[in-house]
Design a protein around this motif. Structure first.
Motif, mmCIF file in Angstrom:
data_model
loop_
_atom_site.group_PDB
_atom_site.id
_atom_site.type_symbol
_atom_site.label_atom_id
_atom_site.label_comp_id
_atom_site.label_asym_id
_atom_site.label_seq_id
_atom_site.Cartn_x
_atom_site.Cartn_y
_atom_site.Cartn_z
ATOM 1 N N ILE A 1 0.851 -1.187 0.000
ATOM 2 C CA ILE A 1 0.000 0.000 0.000
ATOM 3 C C ILE A 1 0.886 1.236 0.000
ATOM 4 N N ALA A 2 0.842 2.003 -1.075
ATOM 5 C CA ALA A 2 1.668 3.210 -1.189
ATOM 6 C C ALA A 2 0.796 4.449 -1.132
ATOM 7 N N LEU A 3 1.247 5.440 -0.375
ATOM 8 C CA LEU A 3 0.598 6.748 -0.355
ATOM 9 C C LEU A 3 1.549 7.728 -1.028
ATOM 10 N N PHE A 4 1.129 8.256 -2.190
ATOM 11 C CA PHE A 4 1.942 9.211 -2.934
ATOM 12 C C PHE A 4 1.517 10.634 -2.575
ATOM 13 N N ILE A 5 2.475 11.463 -2.178
ATOM 14 C CA ILE A 5 2.224 12.877 -1.925
ATOM 15 C C ILE A 5 2.870 13.665 -3.057
ATOM 16 N N SER A 6 2.064 14.498 -3.725
ATOM 17 C CA SER A 6 2.517 15.172 -4.944
ATOM 18 C C SER A 6 2.086 16.634 -4.959
ATOM 19 N N PRO A 7 2.728 17.431 -5.819
ATOM 20 C CA PRO A 7 2.260 18.805 -6.033
ATOM 21 C C PRO A 7 0.895 18.808 -6.729
#
Length: 342
Positions: A285-291
């Motif tokens: 389970i990956a949580l991607f934080i992006s602009p």
């Protein structure tokens, strides 16, 4: 369409030809690598009783050398982490007809389940994975499109996404401090988007020939990953693959391209891949934080000067995403497009 899902038919005697990677990219004997080397493990609890600068330097060193590290004593409830993993396993074990409502390869559908990649019908070789992804911002609006089964999905994943974003922002504060920026530099537009990406890798009849995911680096700012208790994540460093050991109560952090660019190349957005195994399923389970899509990304002004000129041009994040998608897995080509000529 759900009959394409690997989880619907994986129990076969031999690997289908369209899942066999070319010899130069298949894992081969490296499907299981030596576990003598692994990425750094950083105890976040130390910040409360040990010199903060020591913790910051550990994180910066790991981000420069590996682009990956694991964190323990991170403050996220492990009951919540385990509950979220159980919910995801329940989801992928649902009958195909119950997953059909979220199955889609349409990029305009915000919550979608598919197999291999959205280019399944055009790609030469398929990845041995099923993939569920959906945005988590704005949270209350996005939740309406999330899976309705298992019945606890929305409740559990809502809390999980909130807590892991807090952890990601906390780590970015420490990173920004460590490279000489205001700790809050990456707040607001630079970290506005949150995406949950769940990969499910069923047992594979021949792990030496297949890949769950090929070599790539992440396009976002930072990733917070729960890899479960099954080996499969590998990081490419110094010409060899390093297996990231699944540690109890640990979460994996990796640096994305945007943080590499903001740091003017100081931090490492490491290439990594996922290999399969023949014995047990693996779910991550990956949580991607992006602009935000319209956010301008560039090397931080406080890090560039005459003796340390900017290596990358300014760009809008959605431009980066478009170029990344069309050059997936080609790190040199991706970054070259945004580099300033010397």
């Amino acid at each position: 369409m759900t009959e394409k899902l690997v989880s619907s038919w994986f129990n076969v005697e031999s690997l289908p030809e369209d899942y066999i990677f070319p010899e130069e990219t298949r894992p081969g004997k490296f499907a299981v690598v030596s576990h003598r080397k692994t990425v750094p493990v950083i105890d976040l609890k130390k910040v409360s009783y040990q010199d903060r600068s020591d913790l910051v330097q550990q994180i910066i060193k790991a981000s420069e050398e590996f682009g990956f590290f694991q964190v323990i004593n991170h403050g996220v409830s492990m009951d919540l982490v385990d509950d979220t993993m159980n919910v995801m396993k329940e989801f992928f074990n649902l009958p195909a007809e119950e997953k059909a409502s979220v199955y889609s390869v349409d990029p305009k559908q915000c919550c979608r389940l598919y197999t291999s990649s959205v280019n399944f019908d055009r790609e030469k070789v398929h990845f041995w994975r099923d993939h569920l992804r959906h945005p988590c911002t704005p949270l209350e609006e996005c939740m309406k499109s999330w899976p309705q089964k298992p019945t606890r999905y929305r409740e559990v994943v809502r809390e999980y996404s909130v807590e892991l974003k807090k952890l990601g922002l906390r780590i970015m504060e420490l990173i920004c401090e460590g490279i000489g920026l205001d700790p809050r530099y990456c707040e607001n537009e630079l970290s506005k988007l949150v995406l949950l990406s769940v990969n499910h890798y069923p047992p594979c009849p021949d792990p030496s020939l297949a890949l769950g995911l090929p070599k790539h680096a992440d396009p976002n700012l930072i990733t917070v990953l729960h890899q479960g208790d099954v080996y499969g994540l590998q990081v490419f460093k110094d010409g060899e693959w390093i297996s990231v050991e699944p540690l109890p109560n640990a979460l994996v952090i990796n640096i994305g391209y945007q943080l590499k660019i903001i740091s003017n190349g100081r931090l490492n957005s490491a290439e990594h891949r996922a290999v399969t195994n023949s014995i047990e399923a693996r779910t991550s389970i990956a949580l991607f934080i992006s602009p935000s899509f319209d956010c301008i990304v560039e090397p931080a002004m406080g890090l560039v000067n005459e003796s340390n000129p900017p290596l990358f041009r300014a760009f809008v994040f959605k431009e980066f995403l478009s170029h990344y998608t069309s050059n997936y897995g080609e790190a040199e080509a991706i970054l070259k497009h945004f580099k300033l000529q010397a």
